[in-house]
Scaffold this motif. Structure first.
Motif, PDB file in Angstrom:
ATOM      1  N   ARG A 110      42.096  31.589  34.215  1.00  0.00           N
ATOM      2  CA  ARG A 110      42.613  32.712  33.443  1.00  0.00           C
ATOM      3  C   ARG A 110      42.194  32.670  31.969  1.00  0.00           C
ATOM      4  NH1 ARG A 110      46.662  35.692  36.103  1.00  0.00           N
ATOM      5  NH2 ARG A 110      47.394  34.743  38.047  1.00  0.00           N
ATOM      6  N   GLU A 111      41.899  31.486  31.440  1.00  0.00           N
ATOM      7  CA  GLU A 111      41.612  31.376  30.008  1.00  0.00           C
ATOM      8  C   GLU A 111      40.438  32.247  29.570  1.00  0.00           C
ATOM      9  OE1 GLU A 111      39.771  30.427  26.424  1.00  0.00           O
ATOM     10  OE2 GLU A 111      38.898  29.733  28.321  1.00  0.00           O
ATOM     11  N   PRO A 112      39.280  32.219  30.275  1.00  0.00           N
ATOM     12  CA  PRO A 112      38.184  33.097  29.842  1.00  0.00           C
ATOM     13  C   PRO A 112      38.547  34.575  29.901  1.00  0.00           C
ATOM     14  CG  PRO A 112      37.390  31.408  31.338  1.00  0.00           C
ATOM     15  CD  PRO A 112      38.886  31.359  31.389  1.00  0.00           C
ATOM     16  N   PHE A 113      39.352  34.963  30.895  1.00  0.00           N
ATOM     17  CA  PHE A 113      39.717  36.373  30.997  1.00  0.00           C
ATOM     18  C   PHE A 113      40.682  36.796  29.890  1.00  0.00           C
ATOM     19  CE2 PHE A 113      38.638  38.989  34.897  1.00  0.00           C
ATOM     20  CZ  PHE A 113      37.384  38.410  35.024  1.00  0.00           C
ATOM     21  N   ALA A 114      41.346  35.856  29.249  1.00  0.00           N
ATOM     22  CA  ALA A 114      42.191  36.192  28.109  1.00  0.00           C
ATOM     23  C   ALA A 114      41.347  36.640  26.919  1.00  0.00           C
ATOM     24  CB  ALA A 114      43.047  34.993  27.714  1.00  0.00           C
ATOM     25  N   ARG A 115      40.036  36.343  26.955  1.00  0.00           N
ATOM     26  CA  ARG A 115      39.129  36.733  25.872  1.00  0.00           C
ATOM     27  C   ARG A 115      38.356  38.005  26.184  1.00  0.00           C
ATOM     28  NH1 ARG A 115      35.379  32.988  26.051  1.00  0.00           N
ATOM     29  NH2 ARG A 115      36.261  31.410  27.427  1.00  0.00           N
ATOM     30  N   VAL A 116      38.571  38.571  27.369  1.00  0.00           N
ATOM     31  CA  VAL A 116      37.904  39.808  27.764  1.00  0.00           C
ATOM     32  C   VAL A 116      38.489  40.984  26.986  1.00  0.00           C
ATOM     33  CG1 VAL A 116      37.749  41.435  29.712  1.00  0.00           C
ATOM     34  CG2 VAL A 116      37.108  39.047  30.024  1.00  0.00           C
ATOM     35  N   HIS A 117      37.655  41.978  26.730  1.00  0.00           N
ATOM     36  CA  HIS A 117      38.040  43.117  25.892  1.00  0.00           C
ATOM     37  C   HIS A 117      39.303  43.830  26.373  1.00  0.00           C
ATOM     38  CE1 HIS A 117      37.634  46.810  23.513  1.00  0.00           C
ATOM     39  NE2 HIS A 117      37.691  47.493  24.646  1.00  0.00           N
ATOM     40  N   TRP A 118      39.413  44.062  27.674  1.00  0.00           N
ATOM     41  CA  TRP A 118      40.526  44.861  28.188  1.00  0.00           C
ATOM     42  C   TRP A 118      41.753  43.986  28.418  1.00  0.00           C
ATOM     43  CZ3 TRP A 118      35.623  46.143  30.558  1.00  0.00           C
ATOM     44  CH2 TRP A 118      35.101  47.357  30.082  1.00  0.00           C
ATOM     45  N   THR A 119      42.892  44.443  27.927  1.00  0.00           N
ATOM     46  CA  THR A 119      44.120  43.650  28.051  1.00  0.00           C
ATOM     47  C   THR A 119      44.534  43.466  29.507  1.00  0.00           C
ATOM     48  OG1 THR A 119      45.464  45.645  27.748  1.00  0.00           O
ATOM     49  CG2 THR A 119      44.938  44.354  25.777  1.00  0.00           C
ATOM     50  N   ALA A 120      44.129  44.379  30.388  1.00  0.00           N
ATOM     51  CA  ALA A 120      44.476  44.252  31.805  1.00  0.00           C
ATOM     52  C   ALA A 120      43.911  42.972  32.398  1.00  0.00           C
ATOM     53  CB  ALA A 120      43.961  45.462  32.581  1.00  0.00           C
ATOM     54  N   ALA A 121      42.877  42.417  31.790  1.00  0.00           N
ATOM     55  CA  ALA A 121      42.277  41.183  32.297  1.00  0.00           C
ATOM     56  C   ALA A 121      43.247  40.015  32.240  1.00  0.00           C
ATOM     57  CB  ALA A 121      41.023  40.848  31.499  1.00  0.00           C
ATOM     58  N   ARG A 122      44.255  40.112  31.402  1.00  0.00           N
ATOM     59  CA  ARG A 122      45.194  39.001  31.252  1.00  0.00           C
ATOM     60  C   ARG A 122      46.132  38.888  32.443  1.00  0.00           C
ATOM     61  NH1 ARG A 122      45.586  41.355  25.482  1.00  0.00           N
ATOM     62  NH2 ARG A 122      43.704  40.458  24.579  1.00  0.00           N
ATOM     63  N   ARG A 123      46.118  39.894  33.302  1.00  0.00           N
ATOM     64  CA  ARG A 123      46.910  39.847  34.530  1.00  0.00           C
ATOM     65  C   ARG A 123      45.995  39.719  35.747  1.00  0.00           C
ATOM     66  NH1 ARG A 123      49.597  43.161  36.797  1.00  0.00           N
ATOM     67  NH2 ARG A 123      51.297  41.840  37.550  1.00  0.00           N
ATOM     68  N   TYR A 124      44.906  38.999  35.587  1.00  0.00           N
ATOM     69  CA  TYR A 124      43.963  38.862  36.698  1.00  0.00           C
ATOM     70  C   TYR A 124      43.360  37.469  36.670  1.00  0.00           C
ATOM     71  CZ  TYR A 124      40.098  39.746  39.889  1.00  0.00           C
ATOM     72  OH  TYR A 124      39.219  39.694  40.937  1.00  0.00           O
ATOM     73  N   HIS A 125      43.337  36.832  37.828  1.00  0.00           N
ATOM     74  CA  HIS A 125      42.697  35.522  37.958  1.00  0.00           C
ATOM     75  C   HIS A 125      41.302  35.730  38.531  1.00  0.00           C
ATOM     76  CE1 HIS A 125      41.775  31.417  38.901  1.00  0.00           C
ATOM     77  NE2 HIS A 125      42.981  30.982  38.567  1.00  0.00           N
ATOM     78  N   PRO A 126      40.238  35.305  37.818  1.00  0.00           N
ATOM     79  CA  PRO A 126      38.876  35.551  38.321  1.00  0.00           C
ATOM     80  C   PRO A 126      38.570  34.817  39.616  1.00  0.00           C
ATOM     81  CG  PRO A 126      38.830  34.080  36.429  1.00  0.00           C
ATOM     82  CD  PRO A 126      40.232  34.610  36.520  1.00  0.00           C
ATOM     83  N   GLY A 127      39.437  33.889  40.023  1.00  0.00           N
ATOM     84  CA  GLY A 127      39.243  33.222  41.298  1.00  0.00           C
ATOM     85  C   GLY A 127      39.336  34.164  42.484  1.00  0.00           C
ATOM     86  N   TRP A 128      39.875  35.356  42.279  1.00  0.00           N
ATOM     87  CA  TRP A 128      39.901  36.352  43.351  1.00  0.00           C
ATOM     88  C   TRP A 128      38.492  36.854  43.679  1.00  0.00           C
ATOM     89  CZ3 TRP A 128      43.653  36.576  46.562  1.00  0.00           C
ATOM     90  CH2 TRP A 128      44.978  36.364  46.155  1.00  0.00           C
ATOM     91  N   VAL A 129      37.533  36.655  42.771  1.00  0.00           N
ATOM     92  CA  VAL A 129      36.129  36.950  43.068  1.00  0.00           C
ATOM     93  C   VAL A 129      35.542  35.655  43.612  1.00  0.00           C
ATOM     94  CG1 VAL A 129      33.936  37.823  42.194  1.00  0.00           C
ATOM     95  CG2 VAL A 129      36.080  38.568  41.143  1.00  0.00           C
ATOM     96  N   TYR A 130      35.484  35.522  44.914  1.00  0.00           N
ATOM     97  CA  TYR A 130      35.230  34.214  45.521  1.00  0.00           C
ATOM     98  C   TYR A 130      33.799  33.723  45.354  1.00  0.00           C
ATOM     99  CZ  TYR A 130      39.922  33.774  47.294  1.00  0.00           C
ATOM    100  OH  TYR A 130      41.297  33.623  47.374  1.00  0.00           O
TER     101      TYR A 130
END
Length: 297
Positions: free
Chosen positions: A161-181
């Motif tokens: 989740r840490e890298p996605f906390a730096r993504v432009h869109w705030t919605a990324a903070r509620r997403y775990h990139p591990g869902w992209v397998y």
């Protein structure tokens, strides 16, 4: 454009738009453009004799090439309602074995090589085979083969989740990139365009390997709500025609809160590479933006 969303575009060779090299260019998810990078890594390993793209994997009947061009017959997790519900609920990603069991319970779509069906699971297995053959994690291969040689400083494989906390869109903070397998790269639009342009210019693969990537399997004609007038798929590349823009190859991508389109247009008087990103879930918006950005040159 989606609900007033902002479109970030980068155009090469004349670098213009909101995602040039200046400080502060946004970090954005590359989603399925990551498949292009997995294919590049596989082909580099094939050039070095470390992978045979046409050798069946263990007891499986499909090959790495069939995983990369979606002819393996494997099903996909995108058809699982429980998967989408878990993502919506911001759960932690399922264990690999649990995911694979749920997906494979759907059964194979067809015998390997006897059809075409888009499969994220196929790319998960392709990435695993690449890592096994290289003796390195995918993130290390991306740095070694792509980001360091090309100077793509923003490129990063998001594993938690840490890298996605730096993504432009705030919605990324509620997403775990591990869902992209198969993995999800993040970076600026400019670095996405530079990556594809480097591939086109022969700075990542030998010409024989690039020709393999561009050997497209026809998969259809026009798509409603998208600029495609002819569609095919190579190795990690969506390939076809986008109306008046002519031929195009690259990859679109999308997740729960954003979409992107990274494409090279070789039929322009000056061939160009465009990377467009915006919020929402309609990949056609990003694709039309890529076509429009290209038309501005």
């Amino acid at each position: 454009m989606t609900l007033g969303g902002r479109i970030f575009s980068c155009i090469l060779p004349s670098l213009r738009g909101e995602a040039a090299d200046e400080d502060g260019a946004p970090l954005l998810p590359y989603w399925s453009f990551t498949k292009t990078v997995i294919a590049i890594c596989a082909l580099r390993l094939a050039e070095d004799g470390k992978i045979d793209l046409d050798e069946p994997l263990g007891e499986e009947r499909f090959t790495v090439r069939q995983l990369l061009n979606h002819t393996s017959g494997l099903p996909d997790y995108g058809t699982l309602p429980a998967y989408h519900q878990a993502v919506q609920d911001d759960q932690e990603p399922w264990l690999r074995g649990d995911l694979l069991a749920a997906v494979m319970a759907q059964g194979m779509r067809f015998a390997p090589g006897r059809g075409w069906s888009y499969s994220n699971i196929g790319y998960m297995l392709a990435r695993e085979r690449v890592e096994e053959a290289a003796g390195q994690a995918f993130a290390a291969l991306v740095r070694e083969m792509i980001s360091v040689p090309l100077g793509l400083a923003s490129l990063e494989l998001a594993t938690d989740r840490e890298p996605f906390a730096r993504v432009h869109w705030t919605a990324a903070r509620r997403y775990h990139p591990g869902w992209v397998y198969h993995g999800c790269l993040i970076g600026t639009p400019g670095d996405a365009a530079r990556l594809l342009q480097a591939l086109v210019e022969g700075r990542l693969l030998k010409q024989a390997s690039l020709r393999q990537m561009l050997a497209a399997i026809p998969v259809g004609g026009s798509i409603e709500g998208r600029p495609w007038t002819g569609c095919g798929y190579g190795l990690g590349l969506m390939i076809g025609r986008m109306g008046g823009a002519g031929r195009a190859f690259g990859h679109s991508g999308g997740g729960p809160f954003s979409v992107n389109a990274v494409y090279h247009f070789p039929d322009r008087l000056r061939p160009i590479t465009v990377a467009s990103f915006t919020d929402g879930r309609d990949e056609g918006v990003a694709e039309f933006a890529a076509v429009d950005a290209g038309g501005a040159l």
